[in-house]
Write a protein that holds these residues in place. Structure first.
Motif, PDB file in Angstrom:
ATOM      1  N   SER A  72       1.342  -6.947   0.067  1.00  0.00           N
ATOM      2  CA  SER A  72       0.318  -6.674  -0.931  1.00  0.00           C
ATOM      3  C   SER A  72      -0.873  -6.132  -0.146  1.00  0.00           C
ATOM      4  O   SER A  72      -1.019  -6.420   1.049  1.00  0.00           O
ATOM      5  N   TYR A  73      -1.680  -5.326  -0.785  1.00  0.00           N
ATOM      6  CA  TYR A  73      -2.838  -4.764  -0.100  1.00  0.00           C
ATOM      7  C   TYR A  73      -4.053  -4.829  -1.015  1.00  0.00           C
ATOM      8  O   TYR A  73      -3.929  -4.807  -2.239  1.00  0.00           O
ATOM      9  N   THR A  74      -5.219  -4.930  -0.395  1.00  0.00           N
ATOM     10  CA  THR A  74      -6.490  -4.893  -1.105  1.00  0.00           C
ATOM     11  C   THR A  74      -7.459  -4.078  -0.265  1.00  0.00           C
ATOM     12  O   THR A  74      -7.779  -4.471   0.868  1.00  0.00           O
ATOM     13  N   VAL A  75      -7.893  -2.957  -0.796  1.00  0.00           N
ATOM     14  CA  VAL A  75      -8.844  -2.100  -0.090  1.00  0.00           C
ATOM     15  C   VAL A  75     -10.237  -2.691  -0.260  1.00  0.00           C
ATOM     16  O   VAL A  75     -10.609  -3.126  -1.350  1.00  0.00           O
ATOM     17  N   HIS A  76     -10.994  -2.715   0.819  1.00  0.00           N
ATOM     18  CA  HIS A  76     -12.366  -3.234   0.809  1.00  0.00           C
ATOM     19  C   HIS A  76     -13.224  -2.343   1.695  1.00  0.00           C
ATOM     20  O   HIS A  76     -12.781  -1.931   2.762  1.00  0.00           O
ATOM     21  N   GLY A  77     -14.388  -2.004   1.264  1.00  0.00           N
ATOM     22  CA  GLY A  77     -15.331  -1.245   2.091  1.00  0.00           C
ATOM     23  C   GLY A  77     -14.669  -0.194   2.950  1.00  0.00           C
ATOM     24  O   GLY A  77     -14.110   0.779   2.457  1.00  0.00           O
ATOM     25  N   ALA A  78     -14.700  -0.416   4.258  1.00  0.00           N
ATOM     26  CA  ALA A  78     -14.134   0.541   5.210  1.00  0.00           C
ATOM     27  C   ALA A  78     -12.759   0.121   5.707  1.00  0.00           C
ATOM     28  O   ALA A  78     -12.327   0.537   6.773  1.00  0.00           O
ATOM     29  N   GLY A  79     -12.057  -0.714   4.952  1.00  0.00           N
ATOM     30  CA  GLY A  79     -10.773  -1.185   5.447  1.00  0.00           C
ATOM     31  C   GLY A  79      -9.856  -1.686   4.374  1.00  0.00           C
ATOM     32  O   GLY A  79     -10.036  -1.422   3.181  1.00  0.00           O
ATOM     33  N   CYS A  80      -8.860  -2.450   4.824  1.00  0.00           N
ATOM     34  CA  CYS A  80      -7.851  -2.960   3.907  1.00  0.00           C
ATOM     35  C   CYS A  80      -7.274  -4.263   4.463  1.00  0.00           C
ATOM     36  O   CYS A  80      -7.119  -4.408   5.675  1.00  0.00           O
ATOM     37  N   ARG A  81      -6.981  -5.170   3.541  1.00  0.00           N
ATOM     38  CA  ARG A  81      -6.322  -6.423   3.907  1.00  0.00           C
ATOM     39  C   ARG A  81      -4.900  -6.356   3.388  1.00  0.00           C
ATOM     40  O   ARG A  81      -4.665  -6.103   2.207  1.00  0.00           O
ATOM     41  N   PHE A  82      -3.956  -6.563   4.281  1.00  0.00           N
ATOM     42  CA  PHE A  82      -2.540  -6.566   3.944  1.00  0.00           C
ATOM     43  C   PHE A  82      -2.028  -7.989   4.100  1.00  0.00           C
ATOM     44  O   PHE A  82      -2.361  -8.674   5.066  1.00  0.00           O
ATOM     45  N   VAL A  83      -1.207  -8.439   3.159  1.00  0.00           N
ATOM     46  CA  VAL A  83      -0.624  -9.772   3.238  1.00  0.00           C
ATOM     47  C   VAL A  83       0.877  -9.625   3.025  1.00  0.00           C
ATOM     48  O   VAL A  83       1.315  -9.065   2.010  1.00  0.00           O
ATOM     49  N   CYS A  84       1.667 -10.099   3.985  1.00  0.00           N
ATOM     50  CA  CYS A  84       3.120  -9.994   3.848  1.00  0.00           C
ATOM     51  C   CYS A  84       3.625 -11.089   2.918  1.00  0.00           C
ATOM     52  O   CYS A  84       2.892 -12.022   2.578  1.00  0.00           O
ATOM     53  N   ASP A  85       4.868 -10.989   2.518  1.00  0.00           N
ATOM     54  CA  ASP A  85       5.422 -11.942   1.559  1.00  0.00           C
ATOM     55  C   ASP A  85       5.470 -13.374   2.097  1.00  0.00           C
ATOM     56  O   ASP A  85       5.598 -14.313   1.334  1.00  0.00           O
ATOM     57  N   ARG A  86       5.334 -13.560   3.401  1.00  0.00           N
ATOM     58  CA  ARG A  86       5.274 -14.906   3.993  1.00  0.00           C
ATOM     59  C   ARG A  86       3.844 -15.429   4.062  1.00  0.00           C
ATOM     60  O   ARG A  86       3.602 -16.525   4.553  1.00  0.00           O
ATOM     61  N   GLY A  87       2.861 -14.609   3.651  1.00  0.00           N
ATOM     62  CA  GLY A  87       1.470 -15.034   3.641  1.00  0.00           C
ATOM     63  C   GLY A  87       0.651 -14.642   4.856  1.00  0.00           C
ATOM     64  O   GLY A  87      -0.536 -14.926   4.925  1.00  0.00           O
ATOM     65  N   ALA A  95     -12.212   3.444  11.444  1.00  0.00           N
ATOM     66  CA  ALA A  95     -13.346   4.181  11.999  1.00  0.00           C
ATOM     67  C   ALA A  95     -13.445   5.528  11.278  1.00  0.00           C
ATOM     68  O   ALA A  95     -12.549   5.917  10.529  1.00  0.00           O
ATOM     69  N   ALA A  96     -14.529   6.243  11.534  1.00  0.00           N
ATOM     70  CA  ALA A  96     -14.748   7.545  10.888  1.00  0.00           C
ATOM     71  C   ALA A  96     -13.595   8.514  11.157  1.00  0.00           C
ATOM     72  O   ALA A  96     -13.264   9.340  10.299  1.00  0.00           O
ATOM     73  N   ASP A  97     -12.945   8.393  12.325  1.00  0.00           N
ATOM     74  CA  ASP A  97     -11.832   9.288  12.654  1.00  0.00           C
ATOM     75  C   ASP A  97     -10.494   8.793  12.093  1.00  0.00           C
ATOM     76  O   ASP A  97      -9.453   9.394  12.322  1.00  0.00           O
ATOM     77  N   GLY A  98     -10.523   7.679  11.358  1.00  0.00           N
ATOM     78  CA  GLY A  98      -9.310   7.143  10.754  1.00  0.00           C
ATOM     79  C   GLY A  98      -8.551   6.154  11.627  1.00  0.00           C
ATOM     80  O   GLY A  98      -7.543   5.602  11.184  1.00  0.00           O
ATOM     81  N   SER A  99      -9.022   5.905  12.832  1.00  0.00           N
ATOM     82  CA  SER A  99      -8.318   4.946  13.685  1.00  0.00           C
ATOM     83  C   SER A  99      -8.551   3.528  13.172  1.00  0.00           C
ATOM     84  O   SER A  99      -9.569   3.231  12.546  1.00  0.00           O
ATOM     85  N   GLU A 100      -7.568   2.662  13.416  1.00  0.00           N
ATOM     86  CA  GLU A 100      -7.649   1.272  12.983  1.00  0.00           C
ATOM     87  C   GLU A 100      -8.484   0.481  13.975  1.00  0.00           C
ATOM     88  O   GLU A 100      -8.252   0.558  15.176  1.00  0.00           O
ATOM     89  N   VAL A 101      -9.461  -0.265  13.481  1.00  0.00           N
ATOM     90  CA  VAL A 101     -10.303  -1.097  14.339  1.00  0.00           C
ATOM     91  C   VAL A 101     -10.338  -2.519  13.792  1.00  0.00           C
ATOM     92  O   VAL A 101     -10.195  -2.731  12.586  1.00  0.00           O
ATOM     93  N   PHE A 102     -10.508  -3.470  14.694  1.00  0.00           N
ATOM     94  CA  PHE A 102     -10.539  -4.877  14.310  1.00  0.00           C
ATOM     95  C   PHE A 102     -11.447  -5.635  15.253  1.00  0.00           C
ATOM     96  O   PHE A 102     -11.742  -5.186  16.353  1.00  0.00           O
ATOM     97  N   ASP A 103     -11.892  -6.783  14.785  1.00  0.00           N
ATOM     98  CA  ASP A 103     -12.786  -7.613  15.580  1.00  0.00           C
ATOM     99  C   ASP A 103     -12.164  -9.003  15.745  1.00  0.00           C
ATOM    100  O   ASP A 103     -11.056  -9.267  15.267  1.00  0.00           O
ATOM    101  N   LEU A 104     -12.882  -9.892  16.421  1.00  0.00           N
ATOM    102  CA  LEU A 104     -12.367 -11.236  16.668  1.00  0.00           C
ATOM    103  C   LEU A 104     -12.156 -12.007  15.370  1.00  0.00           C
ATOM    104  O   LEU A 104     -11.205 -12.787  15.252  1.00  0.00           O
ATOM    105  N   TRP A 105     -13.024 -11.793  14.378  1.00  0.00           N
ATOM    106  CA  TRP A 105     -12.877 -12.470  13.094  1.00  0.00           C
ATOM    107  C   TRP A 105     -11.533 -12.131  12.464  1.00  0.00           C
ATOM    108  O   TRP A 105     -10.834 -13.007  11.946  1.00  0.00           O
ATOM    109  N   ARG A 106     -11.149 -10.862  12.485  1.00  0.00           N
ATOM    110  CA  ARG A 106      -9.873 -10.439  11.901  1.00  0.00           C
ATOM    111  C   ARG A 106      -8.694 -11.026  12.682  1.00  0.00           C
ATOM    112  O   ARG A 106      -7.685 -11.406  12.103  1.00  0.00           O
TER     113      ARG A 106
END
Length: 153
Positions: A72-87, A95-106
């Protein structure tokens, strides 16, 4: 592609276990990000990379939240949260160039969403990310991205 890593340092087992767990968590997140990318590409024919989800939502070709394959997916602001069927949760920003970025919180959210939750300290996560260069790169303070590795042979 399986990778083998040598211990970073000898010493206190508790310190190494925390860092070892954090390294496994970070590597698991990167693997999960790759799996999400594959699943989305298989479910949406016009999909070329994860950042395309933002454009598809903005053009109203897909809804802001939905199901794609086993995610399942939920788009938010500048990103997206994906959750697999196992949770298991994989949250990523783009990023502006489309690359995937993440921080320690994620990374921590991913670890806590695992079937056997893994709660590691920010210090261990930070050390783990730094130990995994050149697989990962810091793109701005506290934000990281996976590097595209070129397969040889």
């Amino acid at each position: 592609m399986e990778q083998s890593f040598k211990p970073l340092a000898q010493g206190d087992d508790a310190v190494w276990n925390g860092l070892g767990d954090a390294r496994e968590l970070v590597l698991g997140y990167v693997d999960a990000l790759n799996a999400v990318d594959e699943a989305m590409g298989a479910a949406i024919p016009s999909f070329e990379r994860l950042a395309d989800v933002l454009g598809l939502v903005h053009s109203r070709r897909i809804s802001r939240s939905g199901q794609a394959g086993t995610y399942s997916y939920t788009v938010h602001g500048a990103g997206c949260r994906f959750v697999c069927d196992r949770g298991t949760e994989v949250d990523v920003d783009f990023a502006a160039d489309g690359s995937e970025v993440f921080d320690l919180w994620r990374l921590r959210r991913y670890g806590l969403s695992l079937p056997e939750p893994l709660d590691v300290t920010d210090e261990d996560l930070r050390s783990a990310v730094w130990s995994l260069q050149p697989l990962l790169a810091e793109v701005r303070p506290g934000w990281f991205q996976r590097r595209q590795l070129i397969a040889s042979g």
